[in-house]
Design an enzyme around this catalytic site. Structure first.
Site, PDB file in Angstrom:
ATOM      1  N   GLY A  54       0.832  -1.201   0.000  1.00  0.00           N
ATOM      2  CA  GLY A  54       0.000   0.000   0.000  1.00  0.00           C
ATOM      3  C   GLY A  54       0.864   1.247   0.000  1.00  0.00           C
ATOM      4  N   LYS A  70       1.031   4.137   7.644  1.00  0.00           N
ATOM      5  CA  LYS A  70       1.108   3.057   6.661  1.00  0.00           C
ATOM      6  C   LYS A  70      -0.303   2.540   6.431  1.00  0.00           C
ATOM      7  CE  LYS A  70       4.364  -0.131   6.957  1.00  0.00           C
ATOM      8  NZ  LYS A  70       5.116  -1.357   7.389  1.00  0.00           N
ATOM      9  N   ASP A 168      14.603  -8.480   8.206  1.00  0.00           N
ATOM     10  CA  ASP A 168      14.773  -7.545   7.090  1.00  0.00           C
ATOM     11  C   ASP A 168      15.665  -6.370   7.498  1.00  0.00           C
ATOM     12  OD1 ASP A 168      14.434  -6.849   4.450  1.00  0.00           O
ATOM     13  OD2 ASP A 168      12.558  -5.764   4.773  1.00  0.00           O
TER      14      ASP A 168
END
Length: 397
Positions: A54, A70, A168
């Site tokens: 998104g 977000k 990550d």
């Protein structure tokens, strides 16, 4: 969530005057109406970035707090899971070098996560992005970013319960506040590890160039995978080079391939980012390079844990005599999928459907500018967990 971008990083640079949420543990549930108003109706002018999950928007609350929102694009089971994971992890963490949760909105038709806005964006933006020519990262700031990020990972791996694997770690997920203090961010891929569990087997998500080989090959994730990624980040911070760089003729080279010959010959000064103009501490440089070389060893059992990494960098651990990177090179077909060049930071996300096996899935182009997601095949290596002798159990997740 777990996006190929960092939400705070984009072309937009907003006036400073935010509150550092990492030091403020308070968070709350926002209404959609509040966030709609704060972002000027999720206006394109307020958009900070866009990824497969998104979009992310800058906003300002009625009490003057600058936020990043977000906004989930899809409402499917994967997106719901990553939303739930990120909110749960963010609500747990309490450390000055981890980006905490400001709040969230979970209505019938909307899923949004709210963070504090970071005015100095991300480490990526200063090393390779819009601020790379401004030379704001002097040696002192780089060392502070290194130690702060490492301390944040120590907290995740060893202090919070259950332990958390980030999965990550990369330059775009190290955010910088108004004083250039680092905050590790984006926990959409995070895994919570119960006590007594050595590693988990899971679908591979991450960024090409940062992924540990045992994770890329076997889908086996442990704290050691974050250690590997952090080692790549150390080399990146010292040298100013990308984890994978484009060479003449279309060839691509990893940062470990470039650094290994210099490290093995103790040519440490040749590793240093030219933008520092020779202004760095040689003793600190040697310790950082030693830590990096150990972190990126191909076999996970040869890597230090994050507490040991901090000790090496601070100079409180015994110093090694010689250094050599013994890592695993990515196969050429995977290297060819990387689209990074000196002037173009494209992103490719790897989609895995629930019925895909570990070698299924497909790449798709992202509109983000923050890295390369991919599941990778690398050169053959022994299963790194066979030698554990069943000392601790493995779980699937």
């Amino acid at each position: 969530m777990g996006s190929s971008m960092s939400w705070c990083c984009g072309a937009k640079r907003v006036d400073q005057g935010f509150v550092n949420g990492a030091a403020n543990s308070s968070w709350r549930i926002f209404t959609y109406k509040e966030l709609y108003a704060a972002t000027n109706g999720f206006s394109e002018d307020n958009m900070l970035g866009e990824g497969g999950f998104g979009s992310v928007y800058w906003g300002k609350t009625t009490d003057g707090l600058q936020i990043a929102v977000k906004k989930l694009k899809a409402m499917n089971s994967k997106a719901e899971m990553e939303f739930a994971v990120e909110v749960e992890v963010l609500a747990r963490v309490r450390h000055k070098n981890l980006l905490g949760l400001r709040g969230y909105c979970a209505g019938a038709e909307h899923r949004l996560i709210v963070y504090d806005y970071m005015p100095n964006l991300s480490l990526l933006s200063h090393l390779h992005g819009e601020f790379r020519g401004e030379a704001q990262l002097d040696w002192k700031r780089r060392m502070n970013i290194i130690l702060g990020s490492a301390e944040g990972l120590v907290y995740l791996h060893h202090e919070v319960k259950p332990h958390i694997i980030h999965r990550d770690i990369k330059a775009s997920n190290v955010l910088l506040d108004s004083e250039f203090e680092p905050l590790v961010a984006d926990f959409g891929f995070a895994k919570l590890i119960p006590d007594g569990v050595s590693h988990m087997t899971t679908r591979v998500k991450g960024t090409l160039g940062y992924l540990a080989p045992e994770y890329a090959m076997w889908g086996k994730v442990s704290e050691s995978c974050d250690v590997y990624s952090f080692g790549i980040l150390l080399l990146e911070l010292v040298s100013g080079r990308k984890p994978i760089e484009k060479l003449p003729g279309g060839l691509r080279r990893t940062i470990t391939e470039w650094a290994d010959p210099l490290i093995s010959k103790a040519r440490f000064r040749d590793l240093v980012d030219p933008r520092l103009r020779g202004d760095f501490n040689e003793a600190q440089l040697r310790r950082v390079i030693e830590a990096a070389a150990l972190c990126v060893q191909g076999e996970p059992e040869r890597r230090p844990d994050m507490r040991e990494v901090v000790a090496i960098i601070k100079g409180t651990a015994a110093q090694g005599e010689g250094m050599r990177i013994e890592s695993i090179r990515y196969k050429e077909d995977l290297m060819a999928m990387d689209q990074n060049s000196d002037d173009d930071i494209d992103a490719y996300a790897y989609d895995v459907d629930d019925d895909d096996d570990m070698r299924g899935g497909k790449f798709r182009r992202e509109s983000s500018v923050y890295g390369v997601f991919g599941k990778m095949d690398v050169q053959k290596m022994a299963d790194p967990y066979v030698g554990y002798g069943g000392r601790r159990e493995m779980v699937h997740g």
